[in-house]
Structures are given as structure tokens and as C-alpha cells.
Design a protein around this motif. Structure first.
Motif, mmCIF file in Angstrom:
data_model
loop_
_atom_site.group_PDB
_atom_site.id
_atom_site.type_symbol
_atom_site.label_atom_id
_atom_site.label_comp_id
_atom_site.label_asym_id
_atom_site.label_seq_id
_atom_site.Cartn_x
_atom_site.Cartn_y
_atom_site.Cartn_z
ATOM 1 N N LEU A 98 27.297 20.309 37.089
ATOM 2 C CA LEU A 98 27.211 21.736 37.076
ATOM 3 C C LEU A 98 27.879 22.451 38.141
ATOM 4 O O LEU A 98 27.536 22.243 39.286
ATOM 5 C CB LEU A 98 25.647 22.308 36.729
ATOM 6 C CG LEU A 98 25.705 23.579 36.636
ATOM 7 C CD1 LEU A 98 26.160 24.166 35.225
ATOM 8 C CD2 LEU A 98 24.154 23.911 36.509
ATOM 9 N N ILE A 99 28.997 23.598 37.796
ATOM 10 C CA ILE A 99 29.516 24.236 38.814
ATOM 11 C C ILE A 99 29.078 25.542 38.660
ATOM 12 O O ILE A 99 29.479 26.458 37.750
ATOM 13 C CB ILE A 99 30.996 24.285 38.958
ATOM 14 C CG1 ILE A 99 31.404 22.648 39.385
ATOM 15 C CG2 ILE A 99 31.738 24.931 39.953
ATOM 16 C CD1 ILE A 99 32.929 22.370 39.073
ATOM 17 N N LEU A 100 27.886 26.003 39.417
ATOM 18 C CA LEU A 100 27.090 27.201 39.113
ATOM 19 C C LEU A 100 27.724 28.457 39.899
ATOM 20 O O LEU A 100 28.273 28.197 40.924
ATOM 21 C CB LEU A 100 25.594 27.137 39.444
ATOM 22 C CG LEU A 100 24.637 28.061 38.776
ATOM 23 C CD1 LEU A 100 24.570 27.749 37.303
ATOM 24 C CD2 LEU A 100 23.278 27.687 39.613
ATOM 25 N N GLY A 101 27.987 29.594 39.036
ATOM 26 C CA GLY A 101 28.453 30.771 39.830
ATOM 27 C C GLY A 101 29.647 31.375 38.982
ATOM 28 O O GLY A 101 29.844 30.896 37.770
ATOM 29 N N ASP A 102 30.053 32.354 39.385
ATOM 30 C CA ASP A 102 31.060 33.196 38.584
ATOM 31 C C ASP A 102 32.353 32.467 38.896
ATOM 32 O O ASP A 102 32.918 32.169 39.769
ATOM 33 C CB ASP A 102 31.335 34.742 39.248
ATOM 34 C CG ASP A 102 32.214 35.629 38.501
ATOM 35 O OD1 ASP A 102 33.122 35.304 38.031
ATOM 36 O OD2 ASP A 102 31.480 36.612 37.925
ATOM 37 N N VAL A 103 32.901 32.453 37.623
ATOM 38 C CA VAL A 103 34.375 31.580 37.461
ATOM 39 C C VAL A 103 35.384 32.317 38.510
ATOM 40 O O VAL A 103 36.206 31.770 39.019
ATOM 41 C CB VAL A 103 34.840 31.437 35.856
ATOM 42 C CG1 VAL A 103 34.097 30.583 35.248
ATOM 43 C CG2 VAL A 103 34.979 32.807 35.361
ATOM 44 N N ARG A 104 35.234 33.378 38.726
ATOM 45 C CA ARG A 104 36.183 34.153 39.624
ATOM 46 C C ARG A 104 36.163 33.823 40.835
ATOM 47 O O ARG A 104 37.201 33.703 41.581
ATOM 48 C CB ARG A 104 36.080 35.651 39.655
ATOM 49 C CG ARG A 104 36.455 36.400 38.246
ATOM 50 C CD ARG A 104 36.020 37.864 38.104
ATOM 51 N NE ARG A 104 34.630 37.743 37.987
ATOM 52 C CZ ARG A 104 34.009 39.126 37.492
ATOM 53 N NH1 ARG A 104 34.746 40.083 37.281
ATOM 54 N NH2 ARG A 104 32.442 39.129 37.038
ATOM 55 N N GLU A 105 34.941 33.042 41.228
ATOM 56 C CA GLU A 105 35.062 32.411 42.397
ATOM 57 C C GLU A 105 35.067 30.811 42.399
ATOM 58 O O GLU A 105 35.578 30.257 43.171
ATOM 59 C CB GLU A 105 33.858 32.752 43.323
ATOM 60 C CG GLU A 105 33.613 34.182 43.776
ATOM 61 C CD GLU A 105 32.310 34.772 44.158
ATOM 62 O OE1 GLU A 105 31.399 34.011 44.208
ATOM 63 O OE2 GLU A 105 32.081 35.932 43.925
ATOM 64 N N THR A 106 34.386 30.347 41.475
ATOM 65 C CA THR A 106 34.350 29.011 41.213
ATOM 66 C C THR A 106 35.558 28.259 40.884
ATOM 67 O O THR A 106 35.854 26.903 41.070
ATOM 68 C CB THR A 106 33.244 28.498 40.399
ATOM 69 O OG1 THR A 106 33.437 29.169 39.019
ATOM 70 C CG2 THR A 106 31.862 28.795 40.885
ATOM 71 N N LEU A 107 36.528 28.823 40.126
ATOM 72 C CA LEU A 107 37.745 28.483 39.562
ATOM 73 C C LEU A 107 38.693 28.190 40.862
ATOM 74 O O LEU A 107 39.167 27.318 41.003
ATOM 75 C CB LEU A 107 38.499 29.193 38.651
ATOM 76 C CG LEU A 107 37.977 29.262 37.082
ATOM 77 C CD1 LEU A 107 38.603 30.068 36.335
ATOM 78 C CD2 LEU A 107 38.128 27.682 36.669
ATOM 79 N N PRO A 108 38.804 29.396 41.843
ATOM 80 C CA PRO A 108 39.628 29.020 42.986
ATOM 81 C C PRO A 108 38.984 28.047 43.867
ATOM 82 O O PRO A 108 39.819 27.140 44.347
ATOM 83 C CB PRO A 108 39.647 30.437 43.704
ATOM 84 C CG PRO A 108 39.345 31.333 42.578
ATOM 85 C CD PRO A 108 38.492 30.564 41.572
ATOM 86 N N ALA A 109 37.759 28.058 43.749
ATOM 87 C CA ALA A 109 37.088 26.912 44.795
ATOM 88 C C ALA A 109 37.421 25.314 44.084
ATOM 89 O O ALA A 109 37.689 24.376 44.896
ATOM 90 C CB ALA A 109 35.451 26.924 45.055
ATOM 91 N N SER A 110 37.569 25.460 42.663
ATOM 92 C CA SER A 110 37.961 24.045 42.214
ATOM 93 C C SER A 110 39.086 23.480 42.378
ATOM 94 O O SER A 110 39.603 22.364 42.419
ATOM 95 C CB SER A 110 37.583 24.035 40.828
ATOM 96 O OG SER A 110 35.991 24.554 40.536
ATOM 97 N N LEU A 111 39.966 24.516 42.681
ATOM 98 C CA LEU A 111 41.482 24.107 42.748
ATOM 99 C C LEU A 111 41.587 23.496 44.107
ATOM 100 O O LEU A 111 42.027 22.343 44.295
ATOM 101 C CB LEU A 111 42.387 25.408 42.965
ATOM 102 C CG LEU A 111 44.021 25.075 42.962
ATOM 103 C CD1 LEU A 111 44.426 24.059 41.903
ATOM 104 C CD2 LEU A 111 44.777 26.263 43.119
ATOM 105 N N ASP A 112 40.761 23.922 44.867
ATOM 106 C CA ASP A 112 40.642 22.942 46.585
ATOM 107 C C ASP A 112 40.095 21.841 46.278
ATOM 108 O O ASP A 112 40.440 20.574 46.521
ATOM 109 C CB ASP A 112 39.812 23.895 47.601
ATOM 110 C CG ASP A 112 40.542 25.352 47.956
ATOM 111 O OD1 ASP A 112 41.664 25.301 47.926
ATOM 112 O OD2 ASP A 112 39.566 25.896 48.424
ATOM 113 N N ARG A 113 39.091 21.543 45.369
ATOM 114 C CA ARG A 113 38.361 20.154 45.270
ATOM 115 C C ARG A 113 38.994 19.334 44.167
ATOM 116 O O ARG A 113 39.168 18.253 44.759
ATOM 117 C CB ARG A 113 36.939 20.671 44.567
ATOM 118 C CG ARG A 113 36.087 19.564 44.100
ATOM 119 C CD ARG A 113 34.779 19.896 43.709
ATOM 120 N NE ARG A 113 33.991 18.577 43.105
ATOM 121 C CZ ARG A 113 32.890 18.744 42.375
ATOM 122 N NH1 ARG A 113 32.371 20.083 42.174
ATOM 123 N NH2 ARG A 113 32.314 17.614 42.078
#
Ligand SMILES: C[S@@+](CC[C@H](N)C(=O)[O-])C[C@H]1O[C@@H](n2cnc3c(N)ncnc32)[C@H](O)[C@@H]1O
Ligand code: NI
Ligand code: NI
Lengths: 184, 184
Positions: A98-113
């Protein structure tokens, strides 16, 4: 839409997209939407079956499409992006997926990951207001786009605004305009 | 139901009724349910089209089936029974057509008001627990039964327990066990 309070500011089809014909009911539209979502998902799952990159489910909601994907997809991790958990117990991902949070923040973070590695991204983030949904789709399109691997597919309930992805015709069984499929 | 927390106390199919086959997802089941509901409603509306008695919608919910019925039924008043309004603005009945309250009280009161005159009764009162739904269906069956006119039809998402009504085979397009049709 003759009877009832149909001439108020926000007609029902602003959510579900304009009806195909005038005599479609909200029930008809809803069925079209669910059937199209399944047809597009099944198509995209089959098309990407040989890929090993992760699958992203954007918006868990009740968890029905996640349940469907979990049942149909094997050998690929499914990460679920959700702001606020409200899913059915049977359709709740394990914590680590689960990647909890607003996609406006979690999507950019997921690009790093994850980098550009996703084999399949499914988004059903819309609410009751088509204008808001459209604005949100414009906003997140550039956040979704770089996450897809080459050959990867994106399935969305709202039209997306991508620079480099190709929109595919909807597969058999889906109704045009009720679901959108893109390929990198 | 192999992956995930599927072996917990209440498996998902307790709500949506047992899946037709093991590889049905909750999305598949949900689509079957909606499609069957529409097919049964359309059949029952056509079968009772020559009747003039009122139509009763038990459980408004989001209002999708009410919207469908309002669009497909002409010349018959549609009374809506609901405990707690939460419908879409486009699918909200006018005040005078709303019978607000618990059906355990409003159905008996309606027998006094309408007598055995209903041409069509649709019930979708169930929640997430099949056992509770079944107990509730048993409880309200005798309250629904006397409201139907001779020749009138009853469509339900849950199996009902009637003494004098005949269960009909589900119409084409409906999945057995997802919707039930009865005739007086
Ligand atoms: C599943 S929803 C109906 C959905 C609807 N067919 C649609 O298409 O949107 C069930 C509805 O029944 C209502 N309901 C459940 N038990 C009730 C009761 N005892 N009396 C009155 N309404 C009840 C609930 O409040 C809920 O709105
Ligand atoms: Ni709406
Ligand atoms: Ni459930």
C-alpha cells in the motif's frame, strides 16, 4: 431525462460521462462503465502478461478492480495508491503493497523508487464531477507518464493527457468513452 | 480466493452471494448482479406494462435503479421506500412520492393506504452480510406479499419467502441466483 429534477446545475452524466443515447439510465451508464473497465483491464493484463514490472492500482476505493487484478495477474507485484482506506476486507492489499497518500505526492516519490518500470497502471480516481475529474487527469498525466516501462499499458476511467503515449482503440466488449487505454 | 486475506471470517461472497465459479472476481460478481437486476427489472416492467397500479421501489440507495425505472415506466406512479436518503440529485423522488421510514413499519402502513394494488415491487434492501439479508428477506416477505395486485410482479436481489407467489425463471440476460422474480 424528462421527469424529475433533471435540469439542475449538474446533470448526472457529468460524472459518468455523457450518455451514449438519450434513453440510457444511470443504471445503464454505470453498467457500461463497469463492463468497459473490466474489458480494458483484461485486455491490458493480457497484453502485458510477458512483462515483469510492477502493476500500479491508482485509487483502491471499494477494491473491486484490485480484487479482479489480483486474481488475473500473476508474477507481478501490485502496488496500490490510496489516500484513504475504505476497501472491502477481502480486497485490501497487504501493508507493504500500500502506498498511502495523495497521488500528487506519491506518484513523484514512486518515480524515484521504481523508475520507468511499471508494466500496467490502472487509474480510477474520479469522483462525481466530470470537470474536476478532467482537471485532475490533466494534473496527474505527467506524473503517471514517466512511470510506465516501454510496452507498458495504462488504463484509465478518465481521458488522460500524455505527450508520448499512444491511445489504443478500446477492446471488444468496452464502450468507447467509458474507459481509455494508452501504450508507451 | 487464494491470495490475500481471503480466509477471514466473512468471505466477500457472503454479500454478493456465492460466486458462480471460483475464478469470478468481486468485479465479475458485481457486474453480474447489476446486469441481472436490470434484466429482471426490464422483464418485469414489460410484463406489467398493461397494469395501472403503483410501482414500489424498496431501498433507494444511490438511486440508479429508481432512475432506470422512472425512465422505463410510464403512466404508473413510483413510490420510493427509504430509511435514510443518500441518492444522487438526479435520482431523488419528489417529496410526495417518498415514503420515509423503516420498511418494517412503512410496508404495513402502505397496505392500509394502497391495498393489494401494486403492479410491480422492486426490492434491493440488502447490505454486506448475506445472513442478515436473508433474515431480513424472511421478515419482510409477508409484509410485501399482500401489497401486490393479481398479475403483479416482484423483483428482488435477495431470495424472498412467499406463501402465495410463484417464482419465475430469471429472464434472458440475468444470471440465476443474482436476482429473483415472483408473480402473484
Ligand atoms: C443497496 S441500496 C439500494 C441501491 C439501489 N437499488 C440503486 O440502484 O442505487 C439499499 C438501500 O436500502 C435502504 N434500506 C435498507 N434497509 C432498510 C429498511 N429496513 N427500511 C428502509 N430502507 C432500508 C438503505 O438505506 C439503502 O439506501
Ligand atoms: Ni453524479
Ligand atoms: Ni462484502
Amino acid at each position: 431525462m424528462s421527469a424529475g429534477p433533471a435540469t439542475i446545475r449538474q446533470p448526472f452524466f457529468l460524472k459518468e460521462n455523457p450518455p451514449v443515447s438519450d434513453d440510457q439510465s444511470r443504471l445503464d451508464l454505470f453498467i457500461d462503465r463497469m463492463v468497459s473497465q473490466r474489458a480494458c483491464l483484461d485486455f491490458a493484463i493480457a497484453e502485458t502478461a510477458a512483462m515483469t514490472g510492477p502493476v500500479f492500482e491508482l485509487g483502491l476505493g471499494n477494491g473491486r478492480t484490485y480484487h479482479h487484478m489480483r486474481q488475473r495477474i500473476s508474477g507481478r507485484p501490485i502496488h496500490v495508491f490510496e489516500r484513504k482506506m475504505a476497501s472491502h476486507p477481502d480486497s485490501t492489499p497487504p501493508d507493504e503493497m500500500l502506498i498511502l497518500g495523495d497521488v500528487r505526492e506519491t506518484l513523484p516519490a514512486s518515480l524515484d523508487r521504481f523508475g520507468p518500470s511499471a508494466s500496467l497502471i490502472h487509474a480510477d480516481l474520479g469522483g462525481h464531477n466530470l470537470e474536476k475529474n478532467d482537471a485532475f487527469a490533466r494534473l496527474i498525466s505527467p506524473l503517471v507518464e514517466p512511470l510506465l516501462a516501454t510496452g507498458g499499458l495504462m488504463v484509465s476511467s478518465d481521458r488522460m493527457y500524455f505527450d508520448t503515449l499512444t491511445e489504443l482503440p478500446v477492446p471488444e466488449g468496452a464502450v468507447e468513452g467509458r474507459c481509455f487505454v494508452y501504450r508507451r
